[in-house]
Design a protein around this motif. Structure first.
Motif, PDB file in Angstrom:
ATOM      1  N   SER A 133       0.827  -1.208   0.000  1.00 14.51           N
ATOM      2  CA  SER A 133       0.000   0.000   0.000  1.00 14.51           C
ATOM      3  C   SER A 133       0.860   1.256   0.000  1.00 14.51           C
ATOM      4  O   SER A 133       1.748   1.408   0.838  1.00 14.51           O
ATOM      5  CB  SER A 133      -0.932   0.021   1.225  1.00 14.51           C
ATOM      6  OG  SER A 133      -1.816  -1.080   1.204  1.00 14.51           O
ATOM      7  N   ILE A 166       0.098   5.058   0.494  1.00 17.84           N
ATOM      8  CA  ILE A 166      -0.883   6.076   0.866  1.00 17.84           C
ATOM      9  C   ILE A 166      -0.135   7.405   0.967  1.00 17.84           C
ATOM     10  O   ILE A 166       0.501   7.711   1.975  1.00 17.84           O
ATOM     11  CB  ILE A 166      -1.565   5.730   2.201  1.00 17.84           C
ATOM     12  CG1 ILE A 166      -2.052   4.285   2.196  1.00 17.84           C
ATOM     13  CG2 ILE A 166      -2.701   6.698   2.465  1.00 17.84           C
ATOM     14  CD1 ILE A 166      -3.074   3.979   1.128  1.00 17.84           C
ATOM     15  N   THR A 202      -0.693  11.030   1.168  1.00 13.52           N
ATOM     16  CA  THR A 202      -1.673  12.072   1.436  1.00 13.52           C
ATOM     17  C   THR A 202      -1.036  13.190   2.252  1.00 13.52           C
ATOM     18  O   THR A 202       0.114  13.092   2.686  1.00 13.52           O
ATOM     19  CB  THR A 202      -2.872  11.506   2.209  1.00 13.52           C
ATOM     20  OG1 THR A 202      -2.445  11.100   3.515  1.00 13.52           O
ATOM     21  CG2 THR A 202      -3.473  10.307   1.493  1.00 13.52           C
ATOM     22  N   THR A 240      -2.441  -1.099  -3.554  1.00 13.43           N
ATOM     23  CA  THR A 240      -3.272   0.077  -3.303  1.00 13.43           C
ATOM     24  C   THR A 240      -2.447   1.343  -3.449  1.00 13.43           C
ATOM     25  O   THR A 240      -1.401   1.480  -2.820  1.00 13.43           O
ATOM     26  CB  THR A 240      -3.875   0.011  -1.883  1.00 13.43           C
ATOM     27  OG1 THR A 240      -4.719  -1.133  -1.772  1.00 13.43           O
ATOM     28  CG2 THR A 240      -4.692   1.267  -1.597  1.00 13.43           C
ATOM     29  N   GLU A 270      -2.989   5.492  -3.141  1.00 12.16           N
ATOM     30  CA  GLU A 270      -3.813   6.661  -2.830  1.00 12.16           C
ATOM     31  C   GLU A 270      -2.914   7.884  -2.901  1.00 12.16           C
ATOM     32  O   GLU A 270      -2.010   8.056  -2.092  1.00 12.16           O
ATOM     33  CB  GLU A 270      -4.447   6.554  -1.440  1.00 12.16           C
ATOM     34  CG  GLU A 270      -5.345   7.741  -1.102  1.00 12.16           C
ATOM     35  CD  GLU A 270      -6.024   7.601   0.236  1.00 12.16           C
ATOM     36  OE1 GLU A 270      -6.521   8.627   0.754  1.00 12.16           O
ATOM     37  OE2 GLU A 270      -6.057   6.468   0.772  1.00 12.16           O
ATOM     38  N   ASP A 313      -3.034  11.928  -2.956  1.00  5.88           N
ATOM     39  CA  ASP A 313      -3.830  13.131  -2.710  1.00  5.88           C
ATOM     40  C   ASP A 313      -2.901  14.347  -2.744  1.00  5.88           C
ATOM     41  O   ASP A 313      -2.087  14.548  -1.847  1.00  5.88           O
ATOM     42  CB  ASP A 313      -4.520  13.023  -1.348  1.00  5.88           C
ATOM     43  CG  ASP A 313      -5.462  14.185  -1.078  1.00  5.88           C
ATOM     44  OD1 ASP A 313      -5.497  15.116  -1.904  1.00  5.88           O
ATOM     45  OD2 ASP A 313      -6.168  14.157  -0.058  1.00  5.88           O
ATOM     46  N   ASN A 345      -6.329  -1.112  -6.322  1.00 10.14           N
ATOM     47  CA  ASN A 345      -7.084   0.040  -5.842  1.00 10.14           C
ATOM     48  C   ASN A 345      -6.338   1.335  -6.166  1.00 10.14           C
ATOM     49  O   ASN A 345      -5.175   1.483  -5.779  1.00 10.14           O
ATOM     50  CB  ASN A 345      -7.299  -0.049  -4.328  1.00 10.14           C
ATOM     51  CG  ASN A 345      -7.944  -1.356  -3.917  1.00 10.14           C
ATOM     52  OD1 ASN A 345      -9.027  -1.703  -4.383  1.00 10.14           O
ATOM     53  ND2 ASN A 345      -7.274  -2.097  -3.044  1.00 10.14           N
ATOM     54  N   THR A 351      -6.734   5.621  -6.024  1.00  9.26           N
ATOM     55  CA  THR A 351      -7.432   6.845  -5.650  1.00  9.26           C
ATOM     56  C   THR A 351      -6.536   8.030  -5.987  1.00  9.26           C
ATOM     57  O   THR A 351      -5.411   8.106  -5.514  1.00  9.26           O
ATOM     58  CB  THR A 351      -7.763   6.872  -4.146  1.00  9.26           C
ATOM     59  OG1 THR A 351      -8.612   5.771  -3.820  1.00  9.26           O
ATOM     60  CG2 THR A 351      -8.464   8.171  -3.766  1.00  9.26           C
TER      61      THR A 351
END
Length: 451
Positions: A25, A27, A29, A66, A68, A70, A96, A98
């Motif tokens: 993953s 992430i 952000t 995954t 993500e 942002d 996944n 995003t």
């Protein structure tokens, strides 16, 4: 540090580094990257670029399941950097994705559709959530064979382009479109046999939704009232419609929806303007069990709440009825006069007897009192009735308005204006004077406006 401890630390570092390189993953952000400011200055952009570059450089990329990403408030980031980051991090095994961008990217950055597909023309992506970008899919890109959830928020995509994307996403189960203002006609193809949930919110140019998905069971629509063509709508059980423009939505609902969604069981209907009374119609909701009605805006001073009995007459198996009225009407309780028997209304053969009735924002309007008295008189199966003289959008069911709801800060209560307090007191007086004595002994009643 002694040699022994140094060796141990180096060993642990190598193990951690190897583990990190295959961590599934990513992430990236505002929070995980350590940015606390709401703005992204030049130095922050440089720091963001350096951090993300180092993370992706030290990660193998092969095991990313995954992603993500942002970008939050960094409005001046080079789109080429974004493309490079997506190229590195989205691999044939990614499931996944995003991507959230600032508003300025909505028309300036086009998501590279080629990243969604593997070399064979297929894709392993199961979840795709894009915000503030353009998406321009074409037929030749391939098949999103694994995609089950698609969320597009403020994405530039036409109805034809979306139809192309959907036609190649046979496994899709959930589709959500928010503020996608290039779509005029939304066509949901019949190949989406697994699609069960459709959410469309505030797509300003949308005029029509045409769905041929055979197993669509939940529909949530918010915004302008659009033409609905649900050719195979027999599976639609849950319907949430919030009409934010226009007026007399309840009249539309009772006259049209029985034919559009004949098997609906749990509709939620929200209207901002009702200028005419709800009509009595011969149409029937044969399977409707729980009905929620929100009157969130201006009502005609002559609006007759008793006309809502039309929904009772049209719903022979109705079990739960909830009415939420948000605006005070500043009516004088003295105008009610006596209600010796109430008005006699024409009742159809299908009139139901709900088990539970809830009215939030109960007021002293004569027709509101008549509606309640009528329910108490004819709802022979009624077990509980709740009359709350204050409408509170955060806490409608428990009547405990302070710190119990996570949407509020600890100890924060519903703010009551002088007008709301005056109307609440009138509502309580109306309940005591006209309603309390008509409640059967077997019916549980609760009326409140304070904790």
């Amino acid at each position: 540090m002694p040699m022994k401890e140094s060796a141990r630390a180096a060993c642990v570092s190598r193990i951690f580094f190897q583990s990190w390189r295959h961590y599934p993953s990513l992430i990236l952000t505002k929070k995980t990257l350590g940015f606390k400011q709401n703005t992204c200055a030049k130095g922050d952009i440089e720091a963001l670029t350096y951090k993300v570059d180092q993370i992706l450089k030290n990660h193998s990329g092969a095991a990313v399941k995954t992603l993500e990403l942002d970008i939050f408030h960094c409005r001046d980031l080079d789109p080429c950097l974004l493309n490079n980051w997506l190229r590195i991090s989205i691999t044939p095994g990614t499931e996944n994705v995003t991507l959230s961008l600032p508003k300025r990217y909505k028309e300036e950055y086009t998501f590279p559709c080629s990243r969604l597909f593997g070399g064979s023309g297929n894709s392993s992506i199961e979840y795709l959530h894009l915000t503030n970008c353009a998406l321009r899919p074409t037929d030749h890109l391939g098949c999103l064979r694994s995609l089950t959830e698609l969320y597009l928020r403020e994405v530039c995509i036409t109805g034809e382009e979306l139809e192309c994307l959907l036609s190649n996403s046979h496994a899709l189960t959930e589709l959500e479109l928010v503020l996608c203002n290039e779509i005029i006609c939304l066509k949901v193809p019949c190949v989406l046999e697994r699609l069960s949930c459709l959410v469309v919110s505030d797509c300003s140019m949308l005029q029509m939704i045409e769905s041929k998905a055979p197993n669509l069971s939940s529909i949530n629509l918010e915004g302008d009232l659009v033409q609905l063509s649900l050719g195979q709508s027999l599976q639609v059980k849950s319907l949430d419609m919030d009409c934010s423009t226009g007026s007399n939505f309840l009249s539309y609902a009772i006259t049209k929806l029985p034919y559009i969604v004949p098997n609906v069981e749990t509709p939620t209907l929200s209207s901002i303007s009702e200028m005419v009374n709800t009509p009595m119609v011969p149409a029937t909701f044969h399977h409707l069990k729980s009905l929620e009605i929100y009157l969130d805006g201006d009502l005609s001073a002559r609006y007759d709440y008793l006309s809502l009995i039309s929904f009772f007459d049209s719903s022979p198996v109705l079990e739960t009825f909830s009415l939420h009225r948000s605006q005070p009407q500043a009516l004088e309780i003295e105008r009610l006069g006596e209600l010796p028997g109430g008005r006699q209304i024409c009742q159809g053969a299908n009139q139901t007897s709900p088990k539970s009735v809830m009215i939030f924002g109960f007021c002293s309007a004569k027709s509101m009192v008549e509606l309640t008295c009528h329910i108490l008189e004819y709802a022979t199966s009624l077990g509980c009735i709740i009359l709350d003289v204050v409408f509170d959008e955060y806490d409608e069911d428990d009547i405990g308005r302070c710190s119990v709801n996570p949407a509020r800060k600890a100890g924060e209560c519903c703010r009551l204006t002088n007008e709301m307090i005056l109307e609440a007191n009138k509502g309580l007086m109306a309940i005591e004077r006209y309603i309390a004595r008509k409640v059967p002994s077997a019916v549980k009643v609760r009326s409140s406006w304070a904790v």
